[in-house]
Every structure is written in C-alpha cells, then in structure tokens.
Write an enzyme that holds these catalytic residues in place. Structure first.
Site, PDB file in Angstrom:
ATOM      1  N   ASP A  59      -7.082   4.132  -3.828  1.00  0.00           N
ATOM      2  CA  ASP A  59      -7.147   4.238  -2.368  1.00  0.00           C
ATOM      3  C   ASP A  59      -7.937   3.073  -1.782  1.00  0.00           C
ATOM      4  OD1 ASP A  59      -6.803   5.383   0.146  1.00  0.00           O
ATOM      5  OD2 ASP A  59      -8.673   6.498   0.002  1.00  0.00           O
ATOM      6  N   CYS A  61       4.251   5.307   0.961  1.00  0.00           N
ATOM      7  CA  CYS A  61       2.869   5.570   0.561  1.00  0.00           C
ATOM      8  C   CYS A  61       2.327   6.505   1.622  1.00  0.00           C
ATOM      9  CB  CYS A  61       2.075   4.268   0.423  1.00  0.00           C
ATOM     10  SG  CYS A  61       2.170   3.147   1.842  1.00  0.00           S
ATOM     11  N   ALA A  62       1.105   6.325   2.023  1.00  0.00           N
ATOM     12  CA  ALA A  62       0.612   7.083   3.165  1.00  0.00           C
ATOM     13  C   ALA A  62       1.128   6.471   4.461  1.00  0.00           C
ATOM     14  CB  ALA A  62      -0.913   7.108   3.162  1.00  0.00           C
ATOM     15  N   GLY A  63       1.158   5.134   4.508  1.00  0.00           N
ATOM     16  CA  GLY A  63       1.570   4.466   5.738  1.00  0.00           C
ATOM     17  C   GLY A  63       2.430   3.253   5.494  1.00  0.00           C
ATOM     18  N   VAL A  64       1.820   2.068   5.379  1.00  0.00           N
ATOM     19  CA  VAL A  64       2.600   0.831   5.317  1.00  0.00           C
ATOM     20  C   VAL A  64       2.105  -0.181   4.286  1.00  0.00           C
ATOM     21  CG1 VAL A  64       3.465   0.836   7.703  1.00  0.00           C
ATOM     22  CG2 VAL A  64       1.177  -0.055   7.217  1.00  0.00           C
ATOM     23  N   ARG A  95       0.783  -0.260   0.915  1.00  0.00           N
ATOM     24  CA  ARG A  95       1.287  -0.332  -0.444  1.00  0.00           C
ATOM     25  C   ARG A  95       2.806  -0.489  -0.453  1.00  0.00           C
ATOM     26  NH1 ARG A  95      -2.743   4.451  -2.706  1.00  0.00           N
ATOM     27  NH2 ARG A  95      -2.678   5.117  -0.535  1.00  0.00           N
ATOM     28  N   GLN A 129      -0.619  -4.621   4.610  1.00  0.00           N
ATOM     29  CA  GLN A 129      -1.563  -4.298   5.682  1.00  0.00           C
ATOM     30  C   GLN A 129      -2.867  -5.064   5.629  1.00  0.00           C
ATOM     31  OE1 GLN A 129      -2.934  -0.322   5.614  1.00  0.00           O
ATOM     32  NE2 GLN A 129      -3.443  -0.268   7.778  1.00  0.00           N
TER      33      GLN A 129
END
Length: 302
Positions: free
Chosen positions: A190, A224-227, A229, A267
């Site tokens: 993370d 992933c969670a957002g953008v 990875r 990111q």
C-alpha cells in the site's frame, strides 16, 4: 507541452542517468509536466446525483472514454460504472481501467465483465490494506448471485506474489457460461512500489500470455483501489512492446496517453521512476548485461 519524450534503446542508459541525478530531479520535472494532463475533461456523468455514490474517490471520475453498461431497469443511470476504456499497444480499447468495486457496485462490476466479454481480470490491491477497505471482495468461497449473473469460484492457486483464480460466470437469462481468470497481484504494498522490477515484469508476462490466448477480441479489466497501480501495469505492458518492437522508450508519452483517458493514471512520481527503472533493467537484460532487479521505494500509492 510535447506529448513525447522518446529515447532510443542505445541512448536510454545515458538519459536514465541524467534524469535520475540529484534525487530523480529530471524525472520529477517530467512528472510535474504531466500533472494537468486530462484533468480538464468533462465529468458530467460521474457527477450526476444518481451516480455519485458509485464512485470510490471524488478525484477519479470517468467520462470521455467511460464504459457504458446496458440499461436494464429503464433508467439512464443504469449505464454508469466508474471505469474507462484504455489504449494499449495493440488497440484503442485493449484495457478497461476500473476502480475496486464498492458494496453497491459489485453487481455492476460483474455485469460489465459479462457485457464486455471480459476473460482476463487483473486485481492489484488487497481488499483491505492498513485497516482500510480498498476493494469490496467481489467473489465468494463458492457460488454467488449478482442479479442475473452467477459467479462460482472453481479454482484458486495462491503463490508467493500473486494468486490465480478461475471463475465460472453464468448468465441466468441465457444459460450461457464462461470462464474468467483473475490474476491477483498481492506483492504491491500500500505504501510503495513492488519490491523488485522483476516481480512486476514477470507478472505482466503471465497476464499478457493469457490475454494473447483468450482476450484478443475483448478488453482486459485491470483494477486496484483507484488509478495508480492500474496505470503503472498498463504503462509497463505498452513499454515492453515499445522496447521489443520499436527499440525505443517513451514513458512520458505512454502516461500522457493514459491520462487523456482516465485522470491520475500512474499516480505518483515513485511509480513514474519505477517504470523507468523497469525499462533500464529490461534493456540491460536484453543486451546481456548482468542485472540485479531490486529497485525499491517506500512512498505511498493507492
């Protein structure tokens, strides 16, 4: 602003050293130039009152290339999911970049996989990381029903850095069944980038092998969670094709193109530098130079 910083394979080592000097000063300047790319695009659909709860983050909102679902309940908002069609090296819609599903969007997620005939699915986050939910677990230990789609876990192979799962998905309306393979990369912390460039390059090769066999005519979903990875893996895939087929490296251009389709792809500066380290290590390996793929960093990513 130029959309390209293309460097030939022969010149890349000198370029890499120059940009990496003084604590990655050159790469930091390039990454700063990417900050505004894509952020001014319309987000009208994502910001509609009915669609707002379907977004995990308020700064990752699709529109211009958003994936549209079928309208099944007679309301126009049924077509919304936080996901974008993304270009790869081989086609303009080679990938779909998606957020990790929320509890209320798991059914939409599986509907997207069915409607877009997705057979290769890549997950780059754990469901929970450092006490925070980053992605709703969208599968169960056995059979799960998601509106008109039944999802059954038929195999699960946990390995050191990733887990492979096969799902049988069935459309209850048509009785048609398909098998979707999920590649779940679990070695991406993370806070940081993967421990080595080698582990992500190997994972990319595994995913690409499946894509080439099963997904040549349909998009591969990566989330992933957002953008962050997601963008990094997509960029790595295109980067490897560039090296193999064009004998050049243009990571700036790759990230620029990705961000024109979905904001904030790749990111962080650390991810951007990591991609350049991947290029350096791939080029060294191609030329037979002894290389130890152990680049690492420890800054935050989601």
């Amino acid at each position: 602003m130029s959309r390209s910083v293309a460097v030939s394979i022969e010149d890349y080592k000198a370029y890499f050293r120059k940009q990496k000097a003084d604590s990655n000063c050159g790469f930091a300047e390039e990454f700063e130039d990417l900050k505004a790319v894509g952020v001014g695009q319309s987000k009208a659909s994502a910001l509609m009152l009915e669609n707002k709860p379907k977004n995990r983050y308020n700064n990752v909102l699709p529109d211009c290339s958003r994936v549209k679902l079928s309208i099944i309940r007679g309301r126009q908002f049924d077509d919304y999911i936080n996901a974008n069609y993304m270009p790869g090296y081989n086609s303009r819609k080679e990938f779909i970049a998606a957020q990790g599903p929320l509890p209320a969007t798991v059914c939409d997620f599986w509907r997207m996989i069915w409607e877009k005939n997705v057979l290769t699915l890549v997950m780059l986050t754990r469901c929970n990381e450092q006490g925070r939910v980053k992605c709703e677990q969208y599968w169960g230990p056995g059979q799960m029903d998601y509106d008109n789609i039944t999802v059954t876990l038929i195999s699960e192979i946990p390995l050191e850095d990733w887990t492979l799962r096969d799902f049988e998905i069935k459309n209850l309306k048509t009785a048609e069944t398909r098998v979707v393979r999920q590649f779940h990369f679990t070695a991406w912390p993370d806070h940081g980038v993967p421990e080595t460039t080698e582990v992500l390059i190997d994972f990319r090769h595994l995913v690409r092998e499946h894509m080439d066999q099963y997904s040549q005519h349909s998009p591969t979903v990566i989330h992933c969670a957002g953008v962050g990875r997601t963008g990094t893996l997509m960029a790595l895939d295109t980067l490897i094709f560039q090296i193999e087929r064009k004998n050049s490296v243009d990571i700036f251009g790759i990230v620029h193109e990705l961000r024109m389709h979905r904001p904030l792809m790749v990111q962080t500066e650390d991810q951007y530098v990591f991609l350049h380290q991947c290029a350096m290590d791939i080029i060294k390996a191609r030329t037979g130079t002894n290389v130890d793929l152990i680049y690492q960093n420890t800054h935050a990513i989601y």
